[in-house]
Design a protein around this motif. Sequence first.
Motif, PDB file in Angstrom:
ATOM      1  N   VAL A  63       0.833  -1.190   0.111  1.00 42.07           N
ATOM      2  CA  VAL A  63      -0.090  -0.047  -0.038  1.00 42.07           C
ATOM      3  C   VAL A  63       0.782   1.282   0.028  1.00 42.07           C
ATOM      4  O   VAL A  63       0.417   2.306  -0.846  1.00 42.07           O
ATOM      5  N   THR A  64       1.965   1.076   0.863  1.00 43.27           N
ATOM      6  CA  THR A  64       2.835   2.398   0.978  1.00 43.27           C
ATOM      7  C   THR A  64       3.431   2.599  -0.401  1.00 43.27           C
ATOM      8  O   THR A  64       3.360   3.916  -0.941  1.00 43.27           O
ATOM      9  N   SER A  65       4.076   1.538  -1.104  1.00 42.71           N
ATOM     10  CA  SER A  65       4.592   1.714  -2.474  1.00 42.71           C
ATOM     11  C   SER A  65       3.637   2.413  -3.452  1.00 42.71           C
ATOM     12  O   SER A  65       3.983   3.132  -4.106  1.00 42.71           O
ATOM     13  N   LEU A  66       2.281   1.738  -3.391  1.00 40.51           N
ATOM     14  CA  LEU A  66       1.591   2.379  -4.455  1.00 40.51           C
ATOM     15  C   LEU A  66       1.114   3.832  -3.984  1.00 40.51           C
ATOM     16  O   LEU A  66       0.985   4.512  -5.057  1.00 40.51           O
ATOM     17  N   LEU A  67       1.112   4.185  -2.873  1.00 37.55           N
ATOM     18  CA  LEU A  67       0.765   5.549  -2.634  1.00 37.55           C
ATOM     19  C   LEU A  67       2.046   6.441  -2.995  1.00 37.55           C
ATOM     20  O   LEU A  67       1.778   7.596  -3.461  1.00 37.55           O
ATOM     21  N   LYS A  68       3.163   5.998  -2.895  1.00 34.45           N
ATOM     22  CA  LYS A  68       4.380   6.501  -3.271  1.00 34.45           C
ATOM     23  C   LYS A  68       4.344   6.837  -4.758  1.00 34.45           C
ATOM     24  O   LYS A  68       5.103   7.794  -5.256  1.00 34.45           O
ATOM     25  N   GLU A  69       3.932   5.899  -5.493  1.00 32.58           N
ATOM     26  CA  GLU A  69       3.985   5.772  -6.841  1.00 32.58           C
ATOM     27  C   GLU A  69       2.980   6.666  -7.441  1.00 32.58           C
ATOM     28  O   GLU A  69       3.046   7.080  -8.613  1.00 32.58           O
TER      29      GLU A  69
END
Length: 120
Positions: A63-69
């Motif tokens: 989820v964190t990675s998706l938010l940062k992308e």
Amino acid sequence: MAKILVVEDNPVNLELVKDLLENYGYDVFTAANGLEALDLAKKYSPDLILMDLQLPGMGGLTVTSLLKEDPQTANIPIVALTAFAMSHDETKARNAGCIGFITKPINTREFPKLVASFLK
């Protein structure tokens, strides 16, 4: 006051964190899973996200990675909130885009101060 999104699948932990933050005047939104977190982050543009790393389905690191992308949510600071306190867990969280790491169980006296430090 700052808007904080708390992503936590354990109802007891979620209620504790929510109550503590609301008592300090924060506007708190909650999500119990990754998909809900993605939707609420876009909807409310919180000032901070507290992210449990062990979520059902899509894990907190994903989820964190998706938010940062996503350009819409990339600048929202995310702090990992987890019962897993091994050094490699903190490294994984930071590599995914977290700016900090808070271990559970939380210290109810120190927690609001920690959260405030991430909002500066």
